[in-house]
Design an enzyme around this catalytic site. Structure first.
Site, PDB file in Angstrom:
ATOM      1  N   GLY A 128       7.129  -0.963   5.605  1.00  0.00           N
ATOM      2  CA  GLY A 128       7.602  -1.418   4.305  1.00  0.00           C
ATOM      3  C   GLY A 128       8.006  -2.861   4.166  1.00  0.00           C
TER       4      GLY A 128
ATOM      5  N   CYS B 266     -17.925  -5.283 -14.588  1.00  0.00           N
ATOM      6  CA  CYS B 266     -17.898  -5.129 -16.044  1.00  0.00           C
ATOM      7  C   CYS B 266     -16.656  -4.417 -16.535  1.00  0.00           C
ATOM      8  CB  CYS B 266     -19.145  -4.416 -16.491  1.00  0.00           C
ATOM      9  SG  CYS B 266     -20.557  -5.465 -16.164  1.00  0.00           S
ATOM     10  N   GLU B 267     -15.518  -4.949 -16.212  1.00  0.00           N
ATOM     11  CA  GLU B 267     -14.309  -4.542 -16.922  1.00  0.00           C
ATOM     12  C   GLU B 267     -13.263  -5.641 -16.797  1.00  0.00           C
ATOM     13  OE1 GLU B 267     -11.606  -1.476 -15.032  1.00  0.00           O
ATOM     14  OE2 GLU B 267     -13.567  -0.725 -14.443  1.00  0.00           O
TER      15      GLU B 267
ATOM     16  N   TYR C 198      -2.245  -3.433  -9.000  1.00  0.00           N
ATOM     17  CA  TYR C 198      -0.790  -3.674  -9.061  1.00  0.00           C
ATOM     18  C   TYR C 198      -0.428  -4.987  -9.734  1.00  0.00           C
ATOM     19  CZ  TYR C 198      -1.691  -0.786  -4.893  1.00  0.00           C
ATOM     20  OH  TYR C 198      -2.173   0.141  -4.002  1.00  0.00           O
TER      21      TYR C 198
ATOM     22  N   GLY D   9       2.705  -2.070   8.736  1.00  0.00           N
ATOM     23  CA  GLY D   9       1.299  -2.325   8.403  1.00  0.00           C
ATOM     24  C   GLY D   9       1.139  -3.744   7.899  1.00  0.00           C
ATOM     25  N   ARG D  10       1.592  -3.953   6.662  1.00  0.00           N
ATOM     26  CA  ARG D  10       1.383  -5.234   5.989  1.00  0.00           C
ATOM     27  C   ARG D  10       1.961  -6.421   6.766  1.00  0.00           C
ATOM     28  NH1 ARG D  10       1.046  -5.261   0.197  1.00  0.00           N
ATOM     29  NH2 ARG D  10       2.196  -3.312   0.288  1.00  0.00           N
TER      30      ARG D  10
ATOM     31  N   TYR E  97      -4.472  -3.882   3.179  1.00  0.00           N
ATOM     32  CA  TYR E  97      -4.813  -3.265   1.898  1.00  0.00           C
ATOM     33  C   TYR E  97      -5.880  -4.076   1.161  1.00  0.00           C
ATOM     34  CZ  TYR E  97      -0.575  -0.931   3.345  1.00  0.00           C
ATOM     35  OH  TYR E  97       0.351  -0.266   4.088  1.00  0.00           O
TER      36      TYR E  97
HETATM   37  N1  LLP Z   1       4.366   4.524   6.794  1.00  0.00           N
HETATM   38  C1  LLP Z   1       4.072   5.272   5.726  1.00  0.00           C
HETATM   39  C2  LLP Z   1       4.451   6.680   5.733  1.00  0.00           C
HETATM   40  C3  LLP Z   1       3.432   4.689   4.623  1.00  0.00           C
HETATM   41  O1  LLP Z   1       3.162   5.425   3.555  1.00  0.00           O
HETATM   42  C4  LLP Z   1       3.086   3.323   4.652  1.00  0.00           C
HETATM   43  C5  LLP Z   1       2.407   2.684   3.521  1.00  0.00           C
HETATM   44  C6  LLP Z   1       3.390   2.580   5.815  1.00  0.00           C
HETATM   45  C7  LLP Z   1       4.041   3.204   6.863  1.00  0.00           C
HETATM   46  C8  LLP Z   1       3.065   1.134   5.961  1.00  0.00           C
HETATM   47  O2  LLP Z   1       3.760   0.360   5.037  1.00  0.00           O
HETATM   48  P1  LLP Z   1       3.738  -1.238   5.128  1.00  0.00           P
HETATM   49  O3  LLP Z   1       4.466  -1.633   6.384  1.00  0.00           O
HETATM   50  O4  LLP Z   1       2.317  -1.665   5.167  1.00  0.00           O
HETATM   51  O5  LLP Z   1       4.429  -1.667   3.895  1.00  0.00           O
HETATM   52  N2  LLP Z   1      -1.975  -0.242  -1.212  1.00  0.00           N
HETATM   53  C9  LLP Z   1      -0.652  -0.775  -1.400  1.00  0.00           C
HETATM   54  C10 LLP Z   1       0.281  -0.408  -0.293  1.00  0.00           C
HETATM   55  C11 LLP Z   1       0.410   1.078  -0.077  1.00  0.00           C
HETATM   56  C12 LLP Z   1       1.309   1.437   1.078  1.00  0.00           C
HETATM   57  C13 LLP Z   1       1.240   2.878   1.386  1.00  0.00           C
HETATM   58  N3  LLP Z   1       2.052   3.321   2.478  1.00  0.00           N
HETATM   59  C14 LLP Z   1      -0.753  -2.288  -1.573  1.00  0.00           C
HETATM   60  O6  LLP Z   1      -1.861  -2.825  -1.564  1.00  0.00           O
HETATM   61  O7  LLP Z   1       0.254  -2.964  -1.790  1.00  0.00           O
END
Ligand code: LLP
Length: 421
Positions: free
Chosen positions: A240, A344-345, A319, A277-278, A373
């Site tokens: 997160g 086309c949108e 988003y 992740g991010r 992502y």
């Molecule tokens: N753990 C769980 C249970 C999750 O659902 C997620 C992300 C993570 C870890 C990793 O989160 P991070 O560290 O990457 O914030 N597509 C969206 C983001 C969706 C995130 C979904 N879950 C975007 O492009 O912003």
């Protein structure tokens, strides 16, 4: 910090000129930097160094490319997966099964079975129903599933509503006020080894306070479960952490996050698990694109039409997300323009009224912070195929995902005989 910088007036990915990548691999193309991925992995690990026993699971959904997973595996990360497909990728990248955590509200029987057979380290259960099904399946097949119960702490993460997961109304986790009883019921089922609690309240968090509140609630729950005779040896604090998308934007650092976690979790006596992740992959990737043309309408900002589109990088359309846009060979001139793709949108808009490097037809430019992502959320809408992905390592560059052409996609489609009469 990343490794996509100007050198002598042109953008490089580590030691490779981006113009060379465009020539060799075409555009649009995602470029990942091995050095940036490794740096972020190490910074994150170091930030948590004081915590004692930890387990790091890279959130595969953020970037499931096998080469990226391989980098993370070499950095000692396991994987947080949310589907059988992600689990297969993590295993294919060489991640040991015991380092894989399986989250998600909709694990199917087939996916649970695949996880049991592979011997994954932990299932993060998101409902009592799921726990009961998993217990039965494990018992039937002679396995024991290590499990954590994911709780929903009813906390507003203060991020975009579509990527918030910790409010009562969200589908994720079980209500925290029901968690003690549920945990103990699940712990009594043969087939399950209930060992932990998991929480993840959302993504791209720019403030640590909601995380801290969620972790405090988990700490209270930990005490209650233990007080009632339950055993808890693992706590999964999810992912997160936000990253800067705009030059100059300041986000909580991994070090600040580490201090907060250390403060809240003092005395818990568990293995702490993390699912970033991010924060690892976001700034380790860019999307390189070419300007198809600049469309000038009187009295309006021009439209800079690029060859990348919402199917390649969906975040702005989904988003309203901001991605910095920089010319590969900036002239020094600036312009205000709308950056759009060819789809086309109207949603196929990367930015409106953006103050940016002046570009013309044929110029190359990048969308930054596209390593998380980005490619993973691509679709083939408008029959555009899937873009190539490359990774750089110093002066080396390699394809890590071939471009998939529209023809290759429709090769899987069939016209039934009865339409050929
Ligand atoms: N753990 C769980 C249970 C999750 O659902 C997620 C992300 C993570 C870890 C990793 O989160 P991070 O560290 O990457 O914030 N597509 C969206 C983001 C969706 C995130 C979904 N879950 C975007 O492009 O912003």
């Amino acid at each position: 910090m990343d490794h996509f910088e100007l050198r002598n007036g042109e953008l490089y990915a580590e030691d490779v000129p981006m113009a060379r990548i465009a020539e060799e691999f075409g555009t649009p193309v995602y470029i990942y930097s091995r050095a940036t991925l490794e740096r972020h992995a190490r910074v994150f690990r170091e930030a948590l160094a004081s915590l004692g026993k930890i387990h790091l699971a890279f959130a595969v959904k953020s970037n499931p490319n096998l080469a990226v997973l391989r980098v993370m595996q070499r950095e000692g990360f396991g994987a947080d997966v949310v589907s059988g497909g992600e689990m297969a990728r993590a295993l294919a990248a060489g991640m040991p099964a015991e380092n894989i955590v399986f989250s998600g509200v909709g694990k199917t029987r087939r996916e649970m079975l695949a996880g049991l057979e592979a011997g994954i380290g932990q299932f993060n259960i998101e409902s009592e129903e799921e726990g009961v099904e998993l217990a039965q399946l494990a018992e039937e097949t002679g396995h024991t599933a290590n499990c954590a119960l994911r709780v929903n702490p009813d906390i507003d993460a203060g991020t975009h509503e579509k990527i918030s997961t910790g409010k009562r109304d969200n589908k994720f986790g079980v209500p925290i006020d029901q968690a003690v009883a549920m945990y103990l019921r699940l712990a009594s089922l043969p087939g399950l080894n209930m060992r932990g609690i998991a929480v993840h309240i959302g993504s791209q968090l720019s403030d640590l306070r909601p995380l801290e509140l969620a972790f405090e609630k988990v700490g209270a729950l930990l005490d209650q479960i233990r007080h009632n005779g339950g055993t808890v040896t693992h706590i999964d604090l999810g992912g997160g952490l936000g990253v800067p998308y705009k030059a100059g934007e300041v986000m909580p650092s991994p070090a600040e996050y580490g201090h907060m976690v250390a403060r809240v979790t003092r005395g818990w006596d568990v293995t702490l698990m993390f699912e970033p992740g991010r924060v690892i992959a976001g700034n380790a990737g860019v999307l390189l694109t070419e300007v198809v043309r600049v469309k000038r309408n009187a009295n309006r900002d021009p439209f800079v039409i690029v060859d990348a589109a919402m199917n390649d990088l969906a975040r702005p359309a989904l988003y309203g997300a901001w991605h910095d846009f920089d010319a590969v060979k900036p002239s020094g001139n600036r312009m205000t323009a709308n950056i759009v793709g060819p789809i086309c949108e109207t949603g196929d808009t990367f930015a409106m009224g953006r103050e940016m490097d002046a570009v013309e037809r044929g110029d190359l430019a990048i969308f930054r912070t596209a390593g998380a992502y980005g490619a993973t959320m691509a679709s083939s809408y408008n029959s555009r195929g899937f873009v190539a992905e490359v990774m750089v390592d110093g002066d080396k560059v390699a394809s890590v995902a071939d471009r998939i052409l529209p023809e290759e996609i429709y090769a899987a489609e069939r016209v039934p005989d009865w339409l050929n009469d």
